[in-house]
Design a protein around this motif. Structure first.
Motif, short mmCIF file in Angstrom:
data_model
loop_
_atom_site.label_atom_id
_atom_site.label_comp_id
_atom_site.label_asym_id
_atom_site.label_seq_id
_atom_site.Cartn_x
_atom_site.Cartn_y
_atom_site.Cartn_z
N ALA A 49 32.79 -15.59 14.35
CA ALA A 49 32.28 -16.48 15.29
C ALA A 49 32.86 -15.48 16.46
N SER A 50 33.22 -14.73 16.77
CA SER A 50 33.89 -13.89 17.82
C SER A 50 32.59 -14.33 18.72
N LYS A 51 33.89 -14.36 20.32
CA LYS A 51 33.16 -14.44 21.36
C LYS A 51 32.96 -13.48 22.43
N GLU A 52 33.14 -12.23 21.85
CA GLU A 52 33.14 -10.55 22.80
C GLU A 52 33.33 -9.78 21.92
N CYS A 53 32.34 -8.56 21.78
CA CYS A 53 33.03 -7.25 21.51
C CYS A 53 33.19 -6.37 21.99
N THR A 54 34.28 -5.70 21.37
CA THR A 54 35.56 -4.79 21.61
C THR A 54 35.26 -3.75 21.77
N PRO A 55 35.53 -3.10 22.93
CA PRO A 55 34.86 -1.71 22.68
C PRO A 55 35.72 -0.69 22.23
N CYS A 56 34.98 0.20 21.80
CA CYS A 56 35.33 1.39 20.50
C CYS A 56 36.73 2.54 21.68
N ARG A 57 37.35 2.17 20.90
CA ARG A 57 38.54 3.14 21.79
C ARG A 57 38.75 5.22 21.35
N PRO A 58 39.25 5.21 22.96
CA PRO A 58 39.39 7.17 22.34
C PRO A 58 39.44 7.63 21.37
N GLY A 59 38.94 8.15 21.03
CA GLY A 59 38.54 8.86 19.48
C GLY A 59 37.40 8.72 19.00
N MET A 60 36.41 7.31 19.07
CA MET A 60 35.43 7.00 18.62
C MET A 60 34.23 6.89 19.46
N HIS A 61 33.38 5.86 18.73
CA HIS A 61 31.88 6.17 18.95
C HIS A 61 31.57 5.06 18.31
N ARG A 62 30.12 4.44 19.61
CA ARG A 62 29.53 3.77 18.32
C ARG A 62 28.32 3.68 19.08
N SER A 63 26.57 4.86 17.80
CA SER A 63 25.95 4.72 18.69
C SER A 63 24.43 3.58 18.20
N PRO A 64 23.89 4.04 18.18
CA PRO A 64 22.49 2.83 18.04
C PRO A 64 22.43 2.41 16.28
N LYS A 65 22.99 3.59 15.66
CA LYS A 65 22.45 3.87 13.99
C LYS A 65 23.58 3.44 12.93
#
Length: 338
Positions: free
Chosen positions: A187-203
């Motif tokens: 039930a999330s209304k928005e997504c949280t950006p990855c913080r510095p030191g982290m990432h999210r790739s397509p996989k």
């Protein structure tokens, strides 16, 4: 004669006023009409003033409407469900419907259905993205942000699953989080950006820590950068640090690499022997060579035949064999003193 006329005027005026009052009053009693036919008696109870209603024009109320016996134009008709004109039938209110003709009641719309107009013969399904969990509804409710429904005539909305979100109302489906962002709750209304030191790739389905030798100092990134040459990255969430002058930092370094102190020193891109190390190696090599020479000389002396002949008398000692309790022995017996 003229005087009598003047006396009747008030009487006539009162009669006229009474007549107007009587004409505006509803007559409650019914009229009973008894007829004989085929030796049988049939009694018909007619509402008041029904003899003035043209009952030959009675017709069934159409779907979406209902009749009411509270009006003369319907109660005077010979059968139930009939009214003198279609305008005498009552339309079903909003949220109600009637699919059949000549019905006395309107039906409430079921859950998941609605009608926002009067006189409806049918109810409509709630479109995707909306719902209603009550009966007799005139409008459907839109799904709240974080919830969705892709079905028609829904009675509730589903929460958006993890890794998806919905930031508006009446969502038909939830959207996946863009790269560099994540959603770890339902039930999330928005997504949280990855913080510095982290990432999210397509996989990836969620934000991950940068690999060793990589860094990322921005929010909401989909990849990490490799630590550049002549720098080292002790932590993935800090800027690369300049490598010291006496150390090595190849690409992807997590810490500076130093030459072995005292024995080695940095020379360009490699380590070379320090002067003291060279001196120690020369001394060690000389000592090793001296030891080899001494060992060779010793072995040569031991193998010389003339030296062996001269040393032979010193090594031998003549003595006779002795016996100890009948056993031959090559040495004189030793007595304890008795």
């Amino acid at each position: 004669m003229k005087r009598h006329s003047l006396l009747w005027c008030p009487v006539l005026a009162a009669a006229c006023l009474l007549g107007v009052t009587l004409s505006q009053t509803t007559i409650v009693p019914s009229v009973t009409n008894t007829t004989d036919s085929s030796n049988s008696s049939m009694t018909t109870v007619l509402p008041p003033a029904c003899d003035t209603v043209n009952t030959s024009a009675c017709a069934a109320c159409t779907p979406g409407t209902r009749y009411s016996n509270e009006t003369l134009n319907c109660s005077c008709c010979p059968a139930s469900g009939l009214c003198v004109s279609p305008g005498d039938c009552l339309p079903c209110p909003r949220g109600h419907y009637q699919p059949l003709a000549a019905q006395e009641l309107c039906l409430p719309c079921a859950q998941g259905f609605y009608t926002n107009s009067t006189g409806s013969p049918v109810c409509q399904s709630c479109p995707p993205g909306s719902y209603t969990n009550a009966t007799g509804t005139a409008v459907c409710k839109g799904c709240a942000p974080g919830y969705y429904t892709s079905q028609q005539n829904a009675t509730w909305c589903e929460p958006c699953p993890k890794e998806t979100f919905c930031n508006t109302s009446s969502c038909v489906r939830c959207q996946g989080c863009p790269l560099g962002k994540e959603s770890l709750e339902i039930a999330s209304k928005e997504c949280t950006p990855c913080r510095p030191g982290m990432h999210r790739s397509p996989k990836d389905s969620m934000c991950r820590i940068c690999s060793v030798g990589y860094y990322q100092i921005k929010w909401g990134q989909e990849r990490c950068e490799i630590c550049p040459k002549e720098h080292y990255c002790p932590s993935p969430d800090v800027n690369p640090i300049k490598c010291p002058n006496d150390a090595f930092c190849p690409e992807g370094s997590t810490s500076p690499e130093y030459c072995m102190e005292t024995f080695f020193r940095k020379s360009g891109g490699t380590c070379e022997l320090a002067p003291i190390t060279i001196a120690l190696l020369v001394i060690a090599a000389g000592m090793a060579l001296l030891c080899v020479i001494l060992l060779i000389l010793r072995r040569r002396k031991e193998s010389d035949p003339e030296l062996a002949v001269s040393r032979a008398p010193l090594l031998r000692k003549a003595h006779s064999l002795g016996r100890v309790y009948g056993v031959a022995w090559d040495a004189e017996p030793v007595y304890a003193g008795w």
